[in-house]
Every structure is written in structure tokens, then in C-alpha cells.
Design an enzyme around this catalytic site. Structure first.
Site, PDB file in Angstrom:
ATOM      1  N   GLY A 190       0.776  -1.238   0.000  1.00 41.82           N
ATOM      2  CA  GLY A 190       0.000   0.000   0.000  1.00 41.82           C
ATOM      3  C   GLY A 190       0.804   1.283   0.000  1.00 41.82           C
ATOM      4  O   GLY A 190       0.329   2.305   0.494  1.00 41.82           O
ATOM      5  N   SER A 191       2.015   1.269  -0.585  1.00 41.48           N
ATOM      6  CA  SER A 191       2.766   2.530  -0.607  1.00 41.48           C
ATOM      7  C   SER A 191       2.063   3.558  -1.508  1.00 41.48           C
ATOM      8  O   SER A 191       2.077   4.755  -1.201  1.00 41.48           O
ATOM      9  CB  SER A 191       4.221   2.317  -1.044  1.00 41.48           C
ATOM     10  OG  SER A 191       4.307   1.990  -2.405  1.00 41.48           O
ATOM     11  N   MET A 232      -4.555  -7.130  -6.928  1.00 38.95           N
ATOM     12  CA  MET A 232      -4.045  -8.253  -7.722  1.00 38.95           C
ATOM     13  C   MET A 232      -5.154  -9.128  -8.313  1.00 38.95           C
ATOM     14  O   MET A 232      -5.013 -10.341  -8.395  1.00 38.95           O
ATOM     15  CB  MET A 232      -3.098  -9.103  -6.851  1.00 38.95           C
ATOM     16  CG  MET A 232      -1.915  -8.328  -6.308  1.00 38.95           C
ATOM     17  SD  MET A 232      -0.921  -7.543  -7.606  1.00 38.95           S
ATOM     18  CE  MET A 232      -0.056  -8.982  -8.220  1.00 38.95           C
ATOM     19  N   ARG A 233      -6.252  -8.501  -8.689  1.00 36.54           N
ATOM     20  CA  ARG A 233      -7.353  -9.247  -9.320  1.00 36.54           C
ATOM     21  C   ARG A 233      -7.842  -8.504 -10.540  1.00 36.54           C
ATOM     22  O   ARG A 233      -7.778  -7.273 -10.586  1.00 36.54           O
ATOM     23  CB  ARG A 233      -8.555  -9.345  -8.369  1.00 36.54           C
ATOM     24  CG  ARG A 233      -8.239 -10.190  -7.255  1.00 36.54           C
ATOM     25  CD  ARG A 233      -9.343 -10.489  -6.309  1.00 36.54           C
ATOM     26  NE  ARG A 233      -8.688 -11.347  -5.365  1.00 36.54           N
ATOM     27  CZ  ARG A 233      -8.622 -12.656  -5.469  1.00 36.54           C
ATOM     28  NH1 ARG A 233      -9.256 -13.282  -6.417  1.00 36.54           N
ATOM     29  NH2 ARG A 233      -7.935 -13.357  -4.605  1.00 36.54           N
ATOM     30  N   HIS A 278       0.519   0.945 -13.207  1.00 44.92           N
ATOM     31  CA  HIS A 278       1.292  -0.256 -13.550  1.00 44.92           C
ATOM     32  C   HIS A 278       2.775   0.127 -13.675  1.00 44.92           C
ATOM     33  O   HIS A 278       3.091   1.144 -14.299  1.00 44.92           O
ATOM     34  CB  HIS A 278       0.772  -0.854 -14.859  1.00 44.92           C
ATOM     35  CG  HIS A 278       1.476  -2.122 -15.204  1.00 44.92           C
ATOM     36  ND1 HIS A 278       1.192  -3.324 -14.585  1.00 44.92           N
ATOM     37  CD2 HIS A 278       2.495  -2.374 -16.065  1.00 44.92           C
ATOM     38  CE1 HIS A 278       1.987  -4.258 -15.068  1.00 44.92           C
ATOM     39  NE2 HIS A 278       2.784  -3.711 -15.964  1.00 44.92           N
ATOM     40  N   ASN A 288      -5.861   2.479 -13.061  1.00 48.38           N
ATOM     41  CA  ASN A 288      -4.868   1.593 -12.458  1.00 48.38           C
ATOM     42  C   ASN A 288      -3.489   2.180 -12.671  1.00 48.38           C
ATOM     43  O   ASN A 288      -3.267   2.927 -13.622  1.00 48.38           O
ATOM     44  CB  ASN A 288      -4.938   0.212 -13.147  1.00 48.38           C
ATOM     45  CG  ASN A 288      -3.937  -0.776 -12.569  1.00 48.38           C
ATOM     46  OD1 ASN A 288      -3.736  -0.832 -11.353  1.00 48.38           O
ATOM     47  ND2 ASN A 288      -3.291  -1.560 -13.428  1.00 48.38           N
TER      48      ASN A 288
HETATM   49  C1  GRF Z   1       2.864  -1.064  -7.684  1.00 44.92           C
HETATM   50  O1  GRF Z   1       4.116  -1.282  -8.306  1.00 44.92           O
HETATM   51  C2  GRF Z   1       1.768  -0.934  -8.710  1.00 44.92           C
HETATM   52  O2  GRF Z   1       2.201  -0.346  -9.890  1.00 44.92           O
HETATM   53  C3  GRF Z   1       1.413  -2.376  -8.972  1.00 44.92           C
HETATM   54  O3  GRF Z   1       1.468  -2.968  -7.699  1.00 44.92           O
HETATM   55  C4  GRF Z   1       2.430  -2.288  -6.886  1.00 44.92           C
HETATM   56  C5  GRF Z   1       1.765  -1.920  -5.593  1.00 44.92           C
HETATM   57  O4  GRF Z   1       2.668  -1.371  -4.673  1.00 44.92           O
HETATM   58  N1  GRF Z   1       0.144  -2.470  -9.645  1.00 44.92           N
HETATM   59  P1  GRF Z   1       2.144  -0.725  -3.309  1.00 44.92           P
HETATM   60  O5  GRF Z   1       1.283  -1.793  -2.618  1.00 44.92           O
HETATM   61  O6  GRF Z   1       1.350   0.482  -3.655  1.00 44.92           O
HETATM   62  O7  GRF Z   1       3.377  -0.415  -2.529  1.00 44.92           O
END
Ligand code: GRF
Length: 195
Positions: free
Chosen positions: A12-13, A90-91, A109, A107
Site C-alpha cells: 500500500g505505498s 491483484m485481481r 502499472h 490503475n
Molecule cells: C505497484 O508497483 C503498482 O504499480 C502495482 O502494484 C504495486 C503496488 O505497490 N500495480 P504498493 O502496494 O502500492 O506499494
């Protein structure tokens, strides 16, 4: 003030960066809900610390995607959610939510899409020997990281980079790009004008 829901499954950063920006008034929105499909994920602790309401669920407790998305949809409506930001969710998003929020699900990525869609994008870019990778914010459709691109930012792969140092810079870039993009989408009212 428009209400945003963030969907996340992990650390969740990005969630934290967006919440901090909203708290400081840097984006004209309130983070009104975290939706999380892993009740043990660290992002839930971050949400509680910031007083963001959480809907955490285990997909295995439901008959299928349609059933848990129906419940998510109820929660989104109850919180008057205008825009959904996926941040490490992740879904795949299913029809129930795509139809209820057309052009209102975005989203982030960690690659320059269409290069390296799907999981482990940073590691795959690093291992490919590419000299440049980056970050993409895009609208979500029924495919895997295939929706229309809204914003991209390059990140150079340096000679001295390890996978970890590259990952660190990509995350920093993600946080900045996601906040800027959400801000301009909300200010321009463009989150629903894309066709
Ligand atoms: C990030 O790299 C985002 O681009 C990808 O998943 C990661 C999530 O990182 N979809 P965080 O949980 O926000 O630290």
C-alpha cells in the site's frame, strides 16, 4: 469533494501516497474507502492509521467474482464513490464493477505499457536488459493492463542499478505520477469523458 475508493492487495505505498496528498489538499478528493481482498495485507494498517474506512474480504468466502463484486458495489454506492483507483489490486476487475463505473476505474502499472503487462513487470524489464522502463496510469478494461493510457513517465535503467534500486525509483515515480494524474482527472472532470 469527490469520494475516491482505492483497491489494494499488498503493502500500500501508493495508497499511502494518495491519502497523504488528499489530506494535504493536493488532490481535490477524499479517500473514503479501501477495498482489500487480503485481510492480512499491510495496506489495511495504513488505512486504519489514517482513519480510512476499510472493506476487507476473502474471495474464497463468496461463490465467485460476481458475488463479491456485488458486495463491493453496495459499499461503493453507500460511500458515494465517484472514482476507483487500483493500487496493487491483484485481481481482474469484472463486469459488475466495469459496468457500474464506466471510465471511472484507473490503475497504475510499473512499466511503460504495452511493454511488460501483468505480474513482476519491474523484474522482467530489468532482466530484459532494457535501458528504459517506467510507469503507466491507465483506464481499466476487461483485459490485463490493456485499457487506454492516461499518463506515462520514463524511468531510466542505470548501469549500476540492481533490481531493488530500480524498483525503489519506480515506486517513487509511481507515487508522483498517480497523484498528478488523479489531480488532473478530478480537476478537469475527465475521468468520465474518455470514450
Ligand atoms: C505497484 O508497483 C503498482 O504499480 C502495482 O502494484 C504495486 C503496488 O505497490 N500495480 P504498493 O502496494 O502500492 O506499494
Amino acid at each position: 469533494m469527490k469520494n475516491i475508493a482505492i483497491f489494494a492487495s499488498g503493502s500500500g505505498s501508493n495508497f499511502e501516497a494518495i491519502v497523504n496528498a488528499a489530506e494535504k489538499g493536493e488532490i481535490p478528493a477524499k479517500i473514503s474507502l479501501l477495498v482489500c481482498d487480503r485481510p492480512e495485507a499491510y495496506v489495511i494498517i495504513r488505512a486504519r492509521t489514517h482513519g480510512v474506512p476499510v472493506f476487507a474480504f476473502s474471495p474464497k468466502d463468496y461463490a465467485g467474482k460476481e458475488a463479491y463484486e456485488a458486495e463491493i458495489l453496495e459499499r461503493l454506492r453507500a460511500s458515494d464513490i465517484h472514482l476507483i483507483a487500483l493500487a496493487g489490486y491483484m485481481r481482474m476487475v469484472g463486469e459488475t464493477l466495469l459496468e457500474a463505473y464506466p471510465n471511472r476505474i484507473v490503475n497504475i502499472h510499473p512499466s511503460l505499457l504495452p511493454a511488460f503487462p501483468g505480474k513482476d513487470a519491474i523484474a522482467r524489464a530489468y532482466q530484459s536488459g532494457a535501458k528504459q522502463t517506467g510507469v503507466t496510469v491507465h483506464y481499466v478494461d476487461a483485459g490485463m493492463d490493456t485499457g487506454p493510457v492516461i499518463a506515462q513517465r520514463d524511468v531510466k535503467v542505470l548501469e549500476e542499478d540492481t533490481e531493488e534500486s530500480l524498483e525503489e525509483r519506480i515506486h517513487q515515480t509511481e507515487h508522483l505520477l498517480y497523484i498528478q494524474t488523479l489531480k488532473s482527472l478530478l480537476e478537469q472532470g475527465e475521468e468520465s469523458s474518455q470514450s
